[in-house]
Motif scaffolding. Structure first.
Motif, short mmCIF file in Angstrom:
data_model
loop_
_atom_site.label_atom_id
_atom_site.label_comp_id
_atom_site.label_asym_id
_atom_site.label_seq_id
_atom_site.Cartn_x
_atom_site.Cartn_y
_atom_site.Cartn_z
N GLU A 26 -10.75 -1.17 5.50
CA GLU A 26 -10.63 -1.93 6.75
C GLU A 26 -11.81 -2.87 6.98
N VAL A 27 -12.95 -2.58 6.36
CA VAL A 27 -14.13 -3.42 6.54
C VAL A 27 -14.80 -3.65 5.19
N GLU A 28 -15.62 -4.68 5.14
CA GLU A 28 -16.43 -4.97 3.96
C GLU A 28 -17.87 -5.10 4.40
N VAL A 29 -18.76 -4.47 3.65
CA VAL A 29 -20.18 -4.44 4.04
C VAL A 29 -21.05 -4.93 2.89
N SER A 30 -21.85 -5.94 3.14
CA SER A 30 -22.80 -6.43 2.15
C SER A 30 -24.09 -5.63 2.26
N LEU A 31 -24.70 -5.34 1.12
CA LEU A 31 -26.03 -4.76 1.14
C LEU A 31 -27.03 -5.89 0.93
N ILE A 32 -27.88 -6.09 1.91
CA ILE A 32 -28.87 -7.17 1.87
C ILE A 32 -30.25 -6.56 1.64
N PRO A 33 -30.83 -6.76 0.46
CA PRO A 33 -32.16 -6.18 0.21
C PRO A 33 -33.23 -6.93 0.98
N THR A 34 -34.24 -6.21 1.42
CA THR A 34 -35.35 -6.83 2.13
C THR A 34 -36.66 -6.63 1.39
N THR A 35 -37.53 -7.61 1.50
CA THR A 35 -38.87 -7.49 0.93
C THR A 35 -39.85 -6.88 1.93
N ALA A 36 -39.37 -6.62 3.15
CA ALA A 36 -40.25 -6.05 4.17
C ALA A 36 -40.62 -4.63 3.82
N THR A 37 -41.77 -4.21 4.34
CA THR A 37 -42.21 -2.83 4.17
C THR A 37 -41.78 -2.01 5.38
N LYS A 67 -29.23 18.19 22.28
CA LYS A 67 -29.29 17.12 21.29
C LYS A 67 -28.12 16.16 21.46
N PRO A 68 -28.35 14.85 21.33
CA PRO A 68 -27.26 13.88 21.44
C PRO A 68 -26.17 14.10 20.40
N LEU A 69 -25.01 13.49 20.61
CA LEU A 69 -23.85 13.69 19.75
C LEU A 69 -23.88 12.83 18.49
N GLY A 70 -24.95 12.09 18.27
CA GLY A 70 -25.06 11.31 17.05
C GLY A 70 -25.12 9.81 17.30
N THR A 71 -25.39 9.07 16.24
CA THR A 71 -25.61 7.63 16.37
C THR A 71 -24.33 6.84 16.60
N THR A 72 -23.19 7.34 16.12
CA THR A 72 -21.93 6.67 16.44
C THR A 72 -21.71 6.70 17.95
N HIS A 73 -21.90 7.85 18.54
CA HIS A 73 -21.76 7.99 19.99
C HIS A 73 -22.80 7.14 20.73
N ALA A 74 -24.00 7.05 20.17
CA ALA A 74 -25.05 6.25 20.81
C ALA A 74 -24.60 4.80 20.98
N VAL A 75 -24.11 4.19 19.91
CA VAL A 75 -23.69 2.79 20.00
C VAL A 75 -22.49 2.64 20.92
N LEU A 76 -21.59 3.61 20.91
CA LEU A 76 -20.45 3.56 21.83
C LEU A 76 -20.90 3.55 23.29
N THR A 84 -17.09 -2.08 17.62
CA THR A 84 -17.08 -0.96 18.56
C THR A 84 -15.71 -0.30 18.64
N LYS A 85 -14.64 -1.06 18.35
CA LYS A 85 -13.30 -0.46 18.33
C LYS A 85 -13.17 0.53 17.17
N HIS A 86 -13.74 0.18 16.02
CA HIS A 86 -13.75 1.12 14.89
C HIS A 86 -14.56 2.37 15.26
N LEU A 87 -15.68 2.17 15.94
CA LEU A 87 -16.51 3.30 16.33
C LEU A 87 -15.73 4.26 17.23
N GLN A 88 -14.98 3.69 18.17
CA GLN A 88 -14.22 4.54 19.08
C GLN A 88 -13.17 5.35 18.34
N THR A 89 -12.49 4.70 17.40
CA THR A 89 -11.48 5.41 16.60
C THR A 89 -12.11 6.56 15.83
#
Length: 319
Positions: A270-281, A106-115, A233-238
């Motif tokens: 260290e970061v700010e994240v907006s939650l953007i609602p979608t009308t998509a299904t 099994k892969p090491l997870g999605t953080t590792h995937a993007v890295l 990606t630098k945050h991901l590596q950390t």
């Protein structure tokens, strides 16, 4: 003729598609299951929506042994319309001081995937799962955020109502979003299921001492659709380095998950994240039994004119 490409937007966001999962609950490589009469996969619809939203490069994160399958199917269809890169998520792609048990598949997870894709990410980018149908509105909002927000440590998550992401064939894993003043305060990876009366019950994965609890149908959840700036990606590596160090005694099962990594940096300020609602299904194939429902739902969208009968026929090729 539809035309969406590099000339249309000042910024040219990249779409990163995580497709290295094994699909164990589905019973096979679910990313390669046709869901329409023309043999398209869910990935095709995601790329189609991404291209018409302004993305001009797609990076597939796959297992090395699946390269020929992806190249001969999805790759050959979409390379005429958008730049395509392939990267491999492999458990050997870790610093030499850490040992991943050979029996772990099994892969090491999605953080590792993007890295694993970091070297190919040359602009701001969005991340999605390969086996989820997100809808055009979600891609449009993800792209618009990346094209208009200039602040390097501001990101976004596309939020869906929990009830709109639960199928009829068993429990599912979802990232429950905590939101304060439109900003994401954290994501709690949870198992969500319906009881006999249709009420949603959530059980946090990272907090086993918290008993399962009822959540409202409109609780915002993350379906792993994020808009990030290139520097993320630098945050991901950390974060991944910390994960390896914490679990170095036993890396046979632990995973570093993207929502947990993002929550970590939100909490640190260290970061700010907006939650953007979608009308998509949202539609997804967690279980084999989900395939027919997804296929029927997408055909209904085609019948309504939201997608062409032949997905790629009228999309002009890239320059």
């Amino acid at each position: 003729i539809m035309r969406f490409g590099r000339k249309d937007f000042m910024k040219k966001p990249v779409l990163v598609i995580m497709a290295a999962g094994m699909g164990s609950r589905f019973g096979g490589l679910k990313q390669a299951e046709p869901i329409d009469k023309n043999g398209n996969f869910i990935i095709d619809y995601s790329v189609f929506d991404a291209v018409r939203s302004g993305f001009d490069k797609v990076i597939f994160i796959i297992k090395r042994e699946n390269f020929d399958l992806f190249k001969s199917t999805v790759g050959n269809r979409i390379e005429k319309f958008v730049d395509v890169k392939y990267v491999f998520q492999e458990n050997t792609n870790v610093p030499s001081q850490y040992t991943i048990p050979a029996e772990r598949k099994k892969p090491l997870g999605t953080t590792h995937a993007v890295l694993c894709a970091a070297k190919e990410i040359d602009d701001d980018f969005a991340v999605i799962n390969a086996d989820d149908f997100y809808g055009y509105d979600a891609f449009k909002k993800a792209a618009d955020f990346l094209k208009t927000d200039k602040q390097p440590n501001k990101y976004a998550v596309i939020g869906y109502e929990a009830a709109n992401t639960i199928g009829d064939n068993g429990s599912v894993k979802r990232g429950i979003c905590t939101v304060l003043d439109g900003k994401l305060a954290g994501i709690t990876e949870s198992i969500i299921d319906k009881d006999d009366s249709g009420i949603l019950i959530a059980a946090p994965l990272d907090f086993p001492d918290i008993p399962p609890y009822v959540i409202p149908n409109d609780t915002p959840v993350s379906m792993n659709m994020f808009s990030f700036k290139k520097g993320f990606t630098k945050h991901l590596q950390t974060s991944f380095d910390r994960f390896l160090e914490k679990n170095k005694a036993d890396l046979s099962k632990a995973e570093s998950l993207l929502p947990s990594t993002l929550s970590e940096f939100i909490e640190s300020g260290e970061v700010e994240v907006s939650l953007i609602p979608t009308t998509a299904t949202w539609y997804g194939m967690t279980y084999k039994e989900d395939l027919q429902k997804v296929s029927d739902s997408i055909q209904a969208l085609v019948n309504k004119g939201e997608y062409p009968q032949n997905l790629w026929a009228n999309l002009k090729t890239k320059d």
